[in-house]
Design a protein around this motif. Sequence first.
Motif, PDB file in Angstrom:
ATOM      1  N   SER A  32       2.060  -2.952 -16.501  1.00  0.00           N
ATOM      2  CA  SER A  32       2.550  -2.481 -15.356  1.00  0.00           C
ATOM      3  C   SER A  32       1.738  -2.570 -13.982  1.00  0.00           C
ATOM      4  CB  SER A  32       2.970  -0.921 -15.657  1.00  0.00           C
ATOM      5  OG  SER A  32       1.609  -0.106 -14.705  1.00  0.00           O
ATOM      6  N   THR A  33       2.207  -2.140 -13.179  1.00  0.00           N
ATOM      7  CA  THR A  33       1.872  -2.694 -12.267  1.00  0.00           C
ATOM      8  C   THR A  33       0.824  -1.103 -11.323  1.00  0.00           C
ATOM      9  OG1 THR A  33       3.313  -1.533 -10.844  1.00  0.00           O
ATOM     10  CG2 THR A  33       3.372  -4.306 -11.011  1.00  0.00           C
ATOM     11  N   ASN A  34      -0.740  -1.880 -11.208  1.00  0.00           N
ATOM     12  CA  ASN A  34      -1.175  -0.639 -10.704  1.00  0.00           C
ATOM     13  C   ASN A  34      -1.156   0.180  -9.345  1.00  0.00           C
ATOM     14  OD1 ASN A  34      -3.503  -1.015 -12.844  1.00  0.00           O
ATOM     15  ND2 ASN A  34      -3.917  -2.842 -11.443  1.00  0.00           N
ATOM     16  N   THR A  35      -1.066   1.732  -9.832  1.00  0.00           N
ATOM     17  CA  THR A  35      -1.227   2.267  -8.410  1.00  0.00           C
ATOM     18  C   THR A  35      -2.303   2.850  -8.067  1.00  0.00           C
ATOM     19  OG1 THR A  35      -0.307   4.207  -9.978  1.00  0.00           O
ATOM     20  CG2 THR A  35       1.301   2.647  -9.513  1.00  0.00           C
ATOM     21  N   ASN A 263      -2.462 -13.389  -8.324  1.00  0.00           N
ATOM     22  CA  ASN A 263      -1.078 -12.307  -8.170  1.00  0.00           C
ATOM     23  C   ASN A 263      -0.749 -11.112  -9.338  1.00  0.00           C
ATOM     24  OD1 ASN A 263       1.459 -10.682  -7.750  1.00  0.00           O
ATOM     25  ND2 ASN A 263       1.420 -12.313  -6.325  1.00  0.00           N
ATOM     26  N   MET A 265       0.261  -8.763  -9.891  1.00  0.00           N
ATOM     27  CA  MET A 265       1.850  -7.342 -10.101  1.00  0.00           C
ATOM     28  C   MET A 265       2.440  -8.306 -10.195  1.00  0.00           C
ATOM     29  SD  MET A 265       1.302  -4.906  -6.642  1.00  0.00           S
ATOM     30  CE  MET A 265       3.300  -4.298  -6.589  1.00  0.00           C
ATOM     31  N   LYS A 266       2.709  -9.134  -9.602  1.00  0.00           N
ATOM     32  CA  LYS A 266       3.700 -10.213 -10.452  1.00  0.00           C
ATOM     33  C   LYS A 266       3.785 -10.524 -11.573  1.00  0.00           C
ATOM     34  CE  LYS A 266       6.728 -11.886  -8.408  1.00  0.00           C
ATOM     35  NZ  LYS A 266       8.783 -10.873  -8.557  1.00  0.00           N
ATOM     36  N   GLU A 268       2.038  -9.514 -14.553  1.00  0.00           N
ATOM     37  CA  GLU A 268       2.670  -8.076 -15.710  1.00  0.00           C
ATOM     38  C   GLU A 268       3.554  -8.195 -15.430  1.00  0.00           C
ATOM     39  OE1 GLU A 268      -1.209  -5.060 -15.444  1.00  0.00           O
ATOM     40  OE2 GLU A 268       0.786  -4.894 -13.770  1.00  0.00           O
ATOM     41  N   GLU A 269       4.673  -8.713 -13.940  1.00  0.00           N
ATOM     42  CA  GLU A 269       6.301  -8.700 -13.929  1.00  0.00           C
ATOM     43  C   GLU A 269       7.146  -9.450 -15.199  1.00  0.00           C
ATOM     44  OE1 GLU A 269       9.461  -8.927 -10.806  1.00  0.00           O
ATOM     45  OE2 GLU A 269       7.550  -7.996  -9.927  1.00  0.00           O
ATOM     46  N   ASN A 588      -3.017  -3.987  -3.231  1.00  0.00           N
ATOM     47  CA  ASN A 588      -2.963  -3.561  -4.686  1.00  0.00           C
ATOM     48  C   ASN A 588      -4.507  -3.995  -5.570  1.00  0.00           C
ATOM     49  OD1 ASN A 588      -1.870  -2.651  -7.312  1.00  0.00           O
ATOM     50  ND2 ASN A 588      -1.136  -4.407  -7.728  1.00  0.00           N
TER      51      ASN A 588
END
Length: 615
Positions: A32-35, A263, A265-266, A268-269, A588
């Motif tokens: 997942s992306t980090n929050t 990147n 987020m991308k 991991e997506e 992020n």
Amino acid sequence: MLALRRAANPIRSHSAIIVVARACCTKSGRLSTNTEQGEQCHVNHYWRSDGCYTPNSFSYGHFTSAFAFLWSRNLSSQTSTTSSDEEDGFSDLDIPPEAENVKDEELMPEGELSEERSEEAVDNSIEFLDAEVDSKSEKNRLRKRSSVSSVLTIIQEAPRHAMAEALDKWVEEGNKLGRDEAFVALLNLRKWKLYPKALQFMEYLEATKHIDFVERDYSSRVDLVAKVYGLHRAEKYIEKIPPVYRGEMIYRTLLANCVATSNVMKSEEIFNKIRDLGFSLTTFACNQLLLLYKRVDRKKIADVLLMMEKENVKPSLFTYKLLVDVKGTAKDISGMEQIVETMRVEGMEPDILIQAMVAKYYIYAGLKDKADAILKKIEGDGVKENRDACKVILPLYAALGKAEEVERVWKMCETKPRLDECLAVIEAWDKLDKIENAEKVFENMFKTYNKLSAKYYNALMKVYANHKLLHKGKELVKRMSDNGCRIGPLTLDALVKCYVEAQEVEKADSILKKASQRNQMKPLYSTYLTLLDNYAKKGDIHGAEKIFYRTRQVGYLGRMKQYQLLLQAYINARSPAYGFRERMKADNVFPNKAVAAQLASVDAFRKTPISELLD
């Protein structure tokens, strides 16, 4: 992977809570992306801030991977808090991931063997059919070579709007443009980093049906679109690829480009998408995650290794290179040695590059006897019988301060030197502060080969930059230009460093800005860091913010080092950095221990004993 667990240090007493958290990692799940808190739930699984991916319902069964736990604990306690891309020893992958005939372990990024490896990166994306090459006819070979030369000339010289017309005319004249010619042309265009031209050529090939596109060809185009127009456009192009050719190779190409830009987020997506689409998990995809987390969050490496074990994905030589490098940069010599031993247990003998990497970290750790023993082992029966070892051991002997060993090895090569050996000995003389020796090697290269590429000028430029010889550096750049060499990112990096070391920072800043605008090239990340570091040391917030902004403009996002240096500018200027934590969150990027300490020191609302008394 079981043997890989042995690479960790013995267990010490740790919190039972952490053990339970690691014990929960019994099934592979989605990334997942980090929050802000580092935890964002997905439908079935989530990726925790400590790097552990777990199912929603915890299972307290057997502890799946003791090594994953040990690796994470050992790494978090020993890794330097000020890691950067330069310290990583690996930089962005520039070799296209779509080539099936290129093994994962051969995809060595630029850093460990210097960033100049990018100059030699080649594209194997269009399948070269050896059966089509007529080895019997010298006439046919010459004709093919002539055709490729003509195609390249047309692509390079034709303006963008006229390339298709020029190629059509050339084909109408009876020339052949098939897979063989296309492959070699694209290979050279990638080698020269002419990505826009290469992309336009692939668009032409697809539109005119000169070759029937297969998955490998579509994958190559995805890679070029990502390099030229960015990840978003690459994803849009993937939607247009016929479903039958939209396989795992397409998405792993996109994944590699996401990792190349750091990147998270991308990346991991796309990794999750590969799993969701039902493609099998490959060593390549896992290596990409390891490479990514090596740069941005080394604690997550353990979880990728756990996932590989659960999915029965075997480590490749490149996997071990990454792990050895991580342990080495963390100064965990014992762990590094155990990784190497694990390789042998698994039946994979360390190659020359891994042995050289181990020797390098022995030198950094002050274990010179161990380093010397490895160099003797690499050298084997002597450099005459083992010439491939020369380019590796020359710089390492120099790092040990053994000028006599450098002279001995170079004497064996000097009568008929190879170009890569010349580069290695120039680097060695640079480390030993023997500038005249380095210049002599370069001049002898120039006499022997007459015309050298920019790569070889860059080796000497680096010597001048390291020794603050601005005048000589400027002369060499002019000589490069006069001899028709392109002033690329590596040359620019050395030139900027020369000016900065000469305290001509504004001039260095101006040169960087003009070069990136006029030549339409992307300067190296390290070039921006050189200027950013200088402004930070001076406490020049305006200059630091300007370089930070330009770094982001060219696509270097989400890298911790640039935030550290910018924060240092505020610290040295004794000025509060309002909203800095929010800026990082928007990108992020989450503070590590060192950055958290910096943020605390520039927090305008920080409570101190004196402020509490005054309040």
